[in-house]
Write a protein that holds these residues in place. Sequence first.
Motif, PDB file in Angstrom:
ATOM      1  N   ARG A 188      57.470  -0.354   1.085  1.00  0.00           N
ATOM      2  CA  ARG A 188      56.143  -0.046   1.598  1.00  0.00           C
ATOM      3  C   ARG A 188      55.271  -1.291   1.501  1.00  0.00           C
ATOM      4  O   ARG A 188      55.086  -1.824   0.422  1.00  0.00           O
ATOM      5  CB  ARG A 188      55.502   1.060   0.753  1.00  0.00           C
ATOM      6  CG  ARG A 188      56.185   2.378   0.908  1.00  0.00           C
ATOM      7  CD  ARG A 188      55.827   3.273  -0.256  1.00  0.00           C
ATOM      8  NE  ARG A 188      56.595   4.490  -0.175  1.00  0.00           N
ATOM      9  CZ  ARG A 188      56.061   5.682   0.060  1.00  0.00           C
ATOM     10  NH1 ARG A 188      54.777   5.820   0.198  1.00  0.00           N
ATOM     11  NH2 ARG A 188      56.814   6.744   0.132  1.00  0.00           N
ATOM     12  N   PRO A 218      51.338   3.369  -1.613  1.00  0.00           N
ATOM     13  CA  PRO A 218      50.355   4.433  -1.797  1.00  0.00           C
ATOM     14  C   PRO A 218      50.017   4.649  -3.266  1.00  0.00           C
ATOM     15  O   PRO A 218      49.134   5.422  -3.591  1.00  0.00           O
ATOM     16  CB  PRO A 218      51.061   5.650  -1.220  1.00  0.00           C
ATOM     17  CG  PRO A 218      52.498   5.375  -1.411  1.00  0.00           C
ATOM     18  CD  PRO A 218      52.660   3.882  -1.315  1.00  0.00           C
ATOM     19  N   LEU A 253      58.659  -0.465  -4.328  1.00  0.00           N
ATOM     20  CA  LEU A 253      58.395   0.428  -5.455  1.00  0.00           C
ATOM     21  C   LEU A 253      59.420   0.192  -6.557  1.00  0.00           C
ATOM     22  O   LEU A 253      60.599   0.135  -6.304  1.00  0.00           O
ATOM     23  CB  LEU A 253      58.504   1.881  -4.993  1.00  0.00           C
ATOM     24  CG  LEU A 253      57.453   2.353  -4.009  1.00  0.00           C
ATOM     25  CD1 LEU A 253      57.774   3.753  -3.580  1.00  0.00           C
ATOM     26  CD2 LEU A 253      56.095   2.294  -4.638  1.00  0.00           C
ATOM     27  N   PHE A 304      58.592   4.794  -8.982  1.00  0.00           N
ATOM     28  CA  PHE A 304      59.351   5.794  -8.234  1.00  0.00           C
ATOM     29  C   PHE A 304      59.205   7.163  -8.901  1.00  0.00           C
ATOM     30  O   PHE A 304      59.128   8.180  -8.239  1.00  0.00           O
ATOM     31  CB  PHE A 304      60.828   5.375  -8.208  1.00  0.00           C
ATOM     32  CG  PHE A 304      61.671   6.245  -7.354  1.00  0.00           C
ATOM     33  CD1 PHE A 304      61.726   6.021  -5.999  1.00  0.00           C
ATOM     34  CD2 PHE A 304      62.398   7.279  -7.902  1.00  0.00           C
ATOM     35  CE1 PHE A 304      62.508   6.818  -5.200  1.00  0.00           C
ATOM     36  CE2 PHE A 304      63.173   8.078  -7.106  1.00  0.00           C
ATOM     37  CZ  PHE A 304      63.235   7.846  -5.755  1.00  0.00           C
ATOM     38  N   ALA A 314      56.585   9.565  -7.841  1.00  0.00           N
ATOM     39  CA  ALA A 314      57.013  10.334  -6.673  1.00  0.00           C
ATOM     40  C   ALA A 314      55.878  10.880  -5.827  1.00  0.00           C
ATOM     41  O   ALA A 314      54.984  10.136  -5.465  1.00  0.00           O
ATOM     42  CB  ALA A 314      57.955  11.421  -7.092  1.00  0.00           C
ATOM     43  N   VAL A 315      55.918  12.181  -5.520  1.00  0.00           N
ATOM     44  CA  VAL A 315      55.091  12.761  -4.462  1.00  0.00           C
ATOM     45  C   VAL A 315      53.596  12.604  -4.721  1.00  0.00           C
ATOM     46  O   VAL A 315      53.128  12.818  -5.823  1.00  0.00           O
ATOM     47  CB  VAL A 315      55.421  14.250  -4.296  1.00  0.00           C
ATOM     48  CG1 VAL A 315      54.641  14.839  -3.146  1.00  0.00           C
ATOM     49  CG2 VAL A 315      56.905  14.408  -4.068  1.00  0.00           C
ATOM     50  N   GLY A 316      52.873  12.253  -3.714  1.00  0.00           N
ATOM     51  CA  GLY A 316      51.425  12.100  -3.826  1.00  0.00           C
ATOM     52  C   GLY A 316      50.965  11.094  -2.809  1.00  0.00           C
ATOM     53  O   GLY A 316      51.756  10.275  -2.359  1.00  0.00           O
ATOM     54  N   PHE A 317      49.733  11.178  -2.410  1.00  0.00           N
ATOM     55  CA  PHE A 317      49.240  10.282  -1.372  1.00  0.00           C
ATOM     56  C   PHE A 317      48.146   9.396  -1.919  1.00  0.00           C
ATOM     57  O   PHE A 317      47.260   9.847  -2.615  1.00  0.00           O
ATOM     58  CB  PHE A 317      48.695  11.085  -0.195  1.00  0.00           C
ATOM     59  CG  PHE A 317      49.747  11.915   0.434  1.00  0.00           C
ATOM     60  CD1 PHE A 317      50.548  11.386   1.418  1.00  0.00           C
ATOM     61  CD2 PHE A 317      49.980  13.211   0.004  1.00  0.00           C
ATOM     62  CE1 PHE A 317      51.538  12.141   1.984  1.00  0.00           C
ATOM     63  CE2 PHE A 317      50.964  13.970   0.573  1.00  0.00           C
ATOM     64  CZ  PHE A 317      51.748  13.438   1.559  1.00  0.00           C
ATOM     65  N   GLU A 375      45.254   6.115  -1.143  1.00  0.00           N
ATOM     66  CA  GLU A 375      44.164   5.943  -0.183  1.00  0.00           C
ATOM     67  C   GLU A 375      44.607   5.145   1.028  1.00  0.00           C
ATOM     68  O   GLU A 375      44.137   5.344   2.122  1.00  0.00           O
ATOM     69  CB  GLU A 375      42.982   5.225  -0.847  1.00  0.00           C
ATOM     70  CG  GLU A 375      42.328   6.043  -1.948  1.00  0.00           C
ATOM     71  CD  GLU A 375      41.893   7.408  -1.470  1.00  0.00           C
ATOM     72  OE1 GLU A 375      41.284   7.514  -0.389  1.00  0.00           O
ATOM     73  OE2 GLU A 375      42.188   8.394  -2.165  1.00  0.00           O
ATOM     74  N   SER A 376      45.536   4.185   0.766  1.00  0.00           N
ATOM     75  CA  SER A 376      45.901   3.306   1.880  1.00  0.00           C
ATOM     76  C   SER A 376      46.892   3.988   2.798  1.00  0.00           C
ATOM     77  O   SER A 376      47.995   4.327   2.389  1.00  0.00           O
ATOM     78  CB  SER A 376      46.492   2.010   1.349  1.00  0.00           C
ATOM     79  OG  SER A 376      47.516   2.319   0.441  1.00  0.00           O
ATOM     80  N   ALA A 377      46.460   4.216   4.022  1.00  0.00           N
ATOM     81  CA  ALA A 377      47.292   4.983   4.947  1.00  0.00           C
ATOM     82  C   ALA A 377      48.451   4.206   5.569  1.00  0.00           C
ATOM     83  O   ALA A 377      49.553   4.714   5.615  1.00  0.00           O
ATOM     84  CB  ALA A 377      46.425   5.580   6.035  1.00  0.00           C
ATOM     85  N   VAL A 421      51.652   2.512   6.339  1.00  0.00           N
ATOM     86  CA  VAL A 421      52.870   2.333   5.564  1.00  0.00           C
ATOM     87  C   VAL A 421      53.886   1.650   6.453  1.00  0.00           C
ATOM     88  O   VAL A 421      54.081   2.059   7.588  1.00  0.00           O
ATOM     89  CB  VAL A 421      53.412   3.704   5.115  1.00  0.00           C
ATOM     90  CG1 VAL A 421      54.790   3.552   4.510  1.00  0.00           C
ATOM     91  CG2 VAL A 421      52.467   4.328   4.109  1.00  0.00           C
TER      92      VAL A 421
END
Lengths: 193, 327
Positions: B77, B81, B91, B96, B99-102, B104-106, B108
């Motif tokens: 990436r 994120p 990463l 790693f 894991a899951v989550g978003f 601010e920086s869109a 990718v």
Amino acid sequence: MPTNFQEIANQWYEKMRLPFFNLMISRFPRLRGGEIEDIYQNIFIAIQENFEKGRIKDNTSWYSYIMTVGYNLACKHMRHADITDSYDGFDDNHDRPTTLDRIKAINLELQEEDISLFDNPEADIVLGEEIARTPEPCATILRLFYYERMPLANIAEVIGFNSARSVQSRRWQCVRNLISPVKAALKRAGIII
Amino acid sequence: MQNIQQFDRFIYGELSPEERKKFISRLKTDKDFATDFKAYILTVAGICKEAQLDDIEFATAMKNITPEQLLEIMGYRKHSPFPAQTDDAPLSGARFDLAVGFGESAPVFNASASSKIQEERSKIDEERSRIDEERSKIEEELPSLHGRLIYFEAKKISETEAPATKKSGSSTKTRSAKTWSAKTWIWQASSIAAVVLIAFIVVLDFEKRGRENVDNVVFSFYADDLSAVSRGGDDTSIGSDGQSFTLEAYTSDPAKAIPVLIKKYESVDSPQDIAIYGKLLALAYIKAHDRRNARIVLQTIIDKLSAYSPDWDDTISECRTILNAVG
């Protein structure tokens, strides 16, 4: 044929990309390409995490699983961004009996009526060869309809068709196109007369 | 077709008890019906078993690959994120685990994104760097051009003004200054016009190349479906009267196939042939960057297949998609 695990995972990663993007574009038109890519990557990270935590059942249908996890992640992302796009859930059909279960039950029922369906183990080999030659989008449509038991409307979304009706007519066409060579191959092998 | 519908309804328990009874008794009495049903049920079971094997294979693979191998598949990436991670680093194992989550920086960047897109991107990047080089060359040359222009203008003025200067003193000097100022303005304007013209030509060239790249992507994307044409038989050739060619030849140089395809497309009348040969012809035009004819062919396919709606709705919608892409 893939020769190692990374290659198999890579094939799935590439294969699922387009259907997943189709679903996201259909359900969340305001999601940007970068965000969808982000969600898509997170699905595979989540799968590996869930394996580590023992959260995955043995008979998981991966197509539906990937779509469902992705859909939920997208909903979470949209809630975070305070945007609502999709009101429908993604039907994952986990609780319905599978087609194979139904076929087994029918086989038992018909055996009582003296009708035998599975009497030759060679049929699987003949079928495997014919099914492997099925072109796209037929292979995906048939898999999603019979194996994943995905509703036609959802199939239309993931393969980028306009409506469930289009999928239905294409499915009939695909089954017809597949059954003809299968029947001929089974006849040649002496499995059906 | 009707049988398939009935078979589907039977295996999914959608027949009424009476219909079910009739169905089973027909299986006992009608041999052809029984053979069809057996082929159908073996096919459906086969589809499910193949899919099950696929799933097992994927599950085994995902269990056995390391997080690093998965990251290798996904690519790194560019803008992570995750917080407190340097943007350009891949990463790490520890990250790693988050894991899951978003974040601010869109945006990718995924290095393993479809190879076609990457190829196109690199072509565009090459094109950009070429244009930048050309631009810098032009900019380097501009001062010397200006210098030469000033020299020639000054020389011309001095030659024309020389006799007059001799005749009348200060008034001639004023007129000469005014002329010089006007000439300076003219060469400045002409320089700007030249730069604008060059930029315009560069942009046009860039746009043209961009359109051609889009045509190539559309062709290679939809030409992949051509393998479906040969499904169920060995007949992979098109055309007749010594003008036949194989699908492989078509894929490598579709422009050559256009005359044969035009004849073929004009002669067919079944919806399937209209769809197949029409699409082949339209894609050949697209590959040859002849968008106008491609649009005409696509529009005729849509018009002809509209009579067979809804069975051919998906082909119509595919044609509309291509039409939009090359519109």
